[in-house]
Scaffold this motif. Structure first.
Motif, PDB file in Angstrom:
ATOM      1  N   GLY A  44       7.335   3.371  31.572  1.00  0.00           N
ATOM      2  CA  GLY A  44       8.633   4.076  31.029  1.00  0.00           C
ATOM      3  C   GLY A  44       8.629   5.011  32.088  1.00  0.00           C
ATOM      4  N   ASN A  45       7.764   5.750  32.534  1.00  0.00           N
ATOM      5  CA  ASN A  45       8.069   6.989  33.551  1.00  0.00           C
ATOM      6  C   ASN A  45       8.915   6.288  34.915  1.00  0.00           C
ATOM      7  OD1 ASN A  45       5.623   5.505  34.377  1.00  0.00           O
ATOM      8  ND2 ASN A  45       5.231   6.895  35.831  1.00  0.00           N
ATOM      9  N   MET A  46       8.783   5.126  35.045  1.00  0.00           N
ATOM     10  CA  MET A  46       9.518   4.453  36.035  1.00  0.00           C
ATOM     11  C   MET A  46      11.012   4.080  35.932  1.00  0.00           C
ATOM     12  SD  MET A  46       6.909   2.233  38.117  1.00  0.00           S
ATOM     13  CE  MET A  46       5.163   2.792  38.561  1.00  0.00           C
ATOM     14  N   LEU A  47      11.210   3.990  34.765  1.00  0.00           N
ATOM     15  CA  LEU A  47      12.414   3.428  33.954  1.00  0.00           C
ATOM     16  C   LEU A  47      13.641   4.240  33.725  1.00  0.00           C
ATOM     17  CD1 LEU A  47      10.688   0.854  31.642  1.00  0.00           C
ATOM     18  CD2 LEU A  47      11.382   0.415  34.026  1.00  0.00           C
ATOM     19  N   SER A  48      13.317   5.568  33.887  1.00  0.00           N
ATOM     20  CA  SER A  48      14.405   6.642  33.251  1.00  0.00           C
ATOM     21  C   SER A  48      15.514   6.653  34.119  1.00  0.00           C
ATOM     22  CB  SER A  48      13.810   7.974  33.108  1.00  0.00           C
ATOM     23  OG  SER A  48      13.271   8.554  34.622  1.00  0.00           O
ATOM     24  N   ASP A  49      15.587   6.388  35.376  1.00  0.00           N
ATOM     25  CA  ASP A  49      16.859   6.410  36.154  1.00  0.00           C
ATOM     26  C   ASP A  49      17.568   5.121  36.362  1.00  0.00           C
ATOM     27  OD1 ASP A  49      16.301   9.226  36.369  1.00  0.00           O
ATOM     28  OD2 ASP A  49      15.184   9.145  37.902  1.00  0.00           O
ATOM     29  N   ILE A  50      17.211   4.038  35.495  1.00  0.00           N
ATOM     30  CA  ILE A  50      17.635   2.813  36.008  1.00  0.00           C
ATOM     31  C   ILE A  50      18.674   2.274  34.843  1.00  0.00           C
ATOM     32  CG2 ILE A  50      15.800   1.330  35.181  1.00  0.00           C
ATOM     33  CD1 ILE A  50      16.224  -0.477  37.548  1.00  0.00           C
ATOM     34  N   ASN A  51      19.694   1.515  34.958  1.00  0.00           N
ATOM     35  CA  ASN A  51      20.500   0.995  34.032  1.00  0.00           C
ATOM     36  C   ASN A  51      19.656   0.141  33.097  1.00  0.00           C
ATOM     37  OD1 ASN A  51      22.237  -0.713  32.424  1.00  0.00           O
ATOM     38  ND2 ASN A  51      23.861  -0.713  34.006  1.00  0.00           N
ATOM     39  N   PRO A  52      19.507   0.311  31.730  1.00  0.00           N
ATOM     40  CA  PRO A  52      18.755  -0.701  30.671  1.00  0.00           C
ATOM     41  C   PRO A  52      18.905  -2.003  30.842  1.00  0.00           C
ATOM     42  CG  PRO A  52      19.324   1.473  29.629  1.00  0.00           C
ATOM     43  CD  PRO A  52      20.184   1.340  31.018  1.00  0.00           C
ATOM     44  N   ASN A  53      20.330  -2.374  31.303  1.00  0.00           N
ATOM     45  CA  ASN A  53      20.781  -3.821  31.549  1.00  0.00           C
ATOM     46  C   ASN A  53      19.876  -4.471  32.456  1.00  0.00           C
ATOM     47  OD1 ASN A  53      22.496  -3.642  29.479  1.00  0.00           O
ATOM     48  ND2 ASN A  53      24.299  -3.105  31.001  1.00  0.00           N
ATOM     49  N   TYR A  54      19.410  -3.691  33.265  1.00  0.00           N
ATOM     50  CA  TYR A  54      18.697  -4.200  34.501  1.00  0.00           C
ATOM     51  C   TYR A  54      17.142  -4.567  34.170  1.00  0.00           C
ATOM     52  CZ  TYR A  54      22.129  -2.796  37.638  1.00  0.00           C
ATOM     53  OH  TYR A  54      23.322  -2.481  38.350  1.00  0.00           O
ATOM     54  N   PHE A  55      16.392  -4.162  32.918  1.00  0.00           N
ATOM     55  CA  PHE A  55      15.075  -4.411  32.594  1.00  0.00           C
ATOM     56  C   PHE A  55      14.779  -5.589  32.567  1.00  0.00           C
ATOM     57  CE2 PHE A  55      15.012  -0.233  29.810  1.00  0.00           C
ATOM     58  CZ  PHE A  55      15.183   0.670  31.122  1.00  0.00           C
ATOM     59  N   PRO A  56      15.548  -6.666  32.078  1.00  0.00           N
ATOM     60  CA  PRO A  56      15.122  -7.921  32.123  1.00  0.00           C
ATOM     61  C   PRO A  56      15.180  -8.555  33.523  1.00  0.00           C
ATOM     62  CG  PRO A  56      16.939  -7.645  30.562  1.00  0.00           C
ATOM     63  CD  PRO A  56      16.799  -6.405  31.088  1.00  0.00           C
ATOM     64  N   LEU A  57      15.876  -8.210  34.224  1.00  0.00           N
ATOM     65  CA  LEU A  57      15.815  -8.816  35.693  1.00  0.00           C
ATOM     66  C   LEU A  57      14.580  -8.225  36.616  1.00  0.00           C
ATOM     67  CD1 LEU A  57      19.529  -8.095  36.479  1.00  0.00           C
ATOM     68  CD2 LEU A  57      18.525  -9.712  35.262  1.00  0.00           C
TER      69      LEU A  57
END
Length: 368
Positions: A271-284
């Motif tokens: 999660g510490n790496m995910l804060s600055d990215i569009n959540p729609n990109y998570f599955p990709l």
């Protein structure tokens, strides 16, 4: 899409099908992330040519340069009547026996048919009169290109065929933000695997994609509880291995039986790496991370799993993995069990076209 709209639409290159006048995107907008897309699709359909081509029923054929299209219709007719003495082709004829990528057109054509008995033709007239052809998806008229591009588009010239596959492989990819984040998570996952098991000096991890929820309503044969999934995983992945799980399941307690056997990681663990990215990109990001696992186990019928398998096909050729010469993937599997070894042996394209990816997408496509 953003680059296309900036280069073509804002420069007035996209023109009305009615009066030929330049039309610009709604509000001159080129970035449509997190916006309602219906206005964009309406605009695109006003400035492009669309066809009601159905990939389940026909193969979209591109004649070789300098030829007409009639000889391809004649070729289709010859296949239908068995003019050369051979019955209509069945995909099983090619199991473990791929046709050479530079084989005569008739042989490559027979291999791609997948039961389809019609040609949809991209001829010179279509090419000359339509600067942009749009493959639309519209439930109102049943148009939906739910298949891999290479399972629908067939080029008479084998060089054009391989170029199109290389072009997609090398250019139609996720953006740098997704790719770079994926690389960082892969690095962190390998570091974690080494810390958890000092014997795992290379930080090897395995991966699985479990599609849940509404998917089982459409494909009830894929319904599995966690213990059934665990039985399938045990066949390919040793207990105690580092395992990355990509999933749309919201209740992660579902995976508790699997966590009791494997050292499990989810995307949310980083999660510490995910804060600055569009959540729609998570599955990709999940797709890219799963594609680099030593072993991958996907969910059959899922196009999400299928694309991971295609990525692994690309990597198998680049890294000269076992089976890459024939298109087989040694360490890519599917659940449930009836489809578990679909990727081990070369298979020609067959229906359902969307259920998996096929080796023709990556096998020997760098030949010139």
């Amino acid at each position: 899409m953003e680059q296309f709209l900036e280069r073509e639409a804002l420069n007035g290159h996209l023109k009305s099908k009615v009066d030929g006048e330049a039309i610009y995107p709604p509000g001159n907008q080129i970035r449509w992330d997190n916006h309602q897309l219906n206005p964009l699709w309406k605009y695109i359909r006003n400035v492009t040519k669309t066809f009601n081509w159905n990939p389940k029923q026909c193969v979209l054929a591109f004649p070789a340069a300098g030829t007409d299209d009639q000889h391809l219709f004649s070729m289709m007719a010859d296949v239908l009547v068995g003019k050369d003495g051979r019955p209509f082709p069945h995909f099983s004829e090619y199991q473990g026996r791929p046709v050479n990528v530079d084989a005569p057109p008739i042989e490559r054509f027979r291999e791609i048919l997948a039961g389809r008995r019609k040609i949809c033709m991209y001829d010179k007239e279509i090419h000359d009169e339509n600067p942009v052809v749009h493959f639309k998806a519209d439930q109102a008229d049943g148009t939906r290109l739910i298949t891999q591009f290479y399972a629908f588009l067939w080029f008479e010239d084998w060089r054009h065929d391989l170029w199109s596959k290389r072009f997609i492989r090398d250019n139609l990819r996720y953006n740098n933000e997704i790719m770079c984040l994926s690389a960082r998570i892969i690095s962190a996952l390998r570091k974690r695997a080494k810390q958890r098991s000092p014997m795992n000096i290379d930080g090897i991890y395995d991966a699985v994609h479990i599609r849940r929820g509404d998917f089982q309503q459409q494909f009830p044969m894929t319904e599995m509880d966690a213990r059934e999934i665990l039985v399938g995983l045990r066949e390919f992945i040793s207990p105690g291995s580092a395992l990355f799980i990509a999933t749309n399941e919201k209740d992660l307690s579902f995976f508790r039986p699997i966590q009791e056997v494997y050292d499990v990681s989810f995307l949310g663990d980083f999660g510490n790496m995910l804060s600055d990215i569009n959540p729609n990109y998570f599955p990709l990001v999940e797709q890219m991370v799963a594609s680099r696992g030593r072993v991958f186990v996907g969910t059959f019928f899922s196009t999400f799993s299928a694309y991971i398998a295609r990525l692994r096909g690309y990597y198998s050729v680049k890294e000269e993995q076992i089976g890459h010469m024939t298109g087989g993937l040694e360490n890519t599997f599917f659940l449930p069990a009836p489809w578990k070894k679909e990727m081990r042996l070369y298979q020609a394209i067959h229906k359902p076209l969307y259920g998996r990816d096929f080796p023709v997408a990556w096998r020997d496509i760098d030949r010139l």
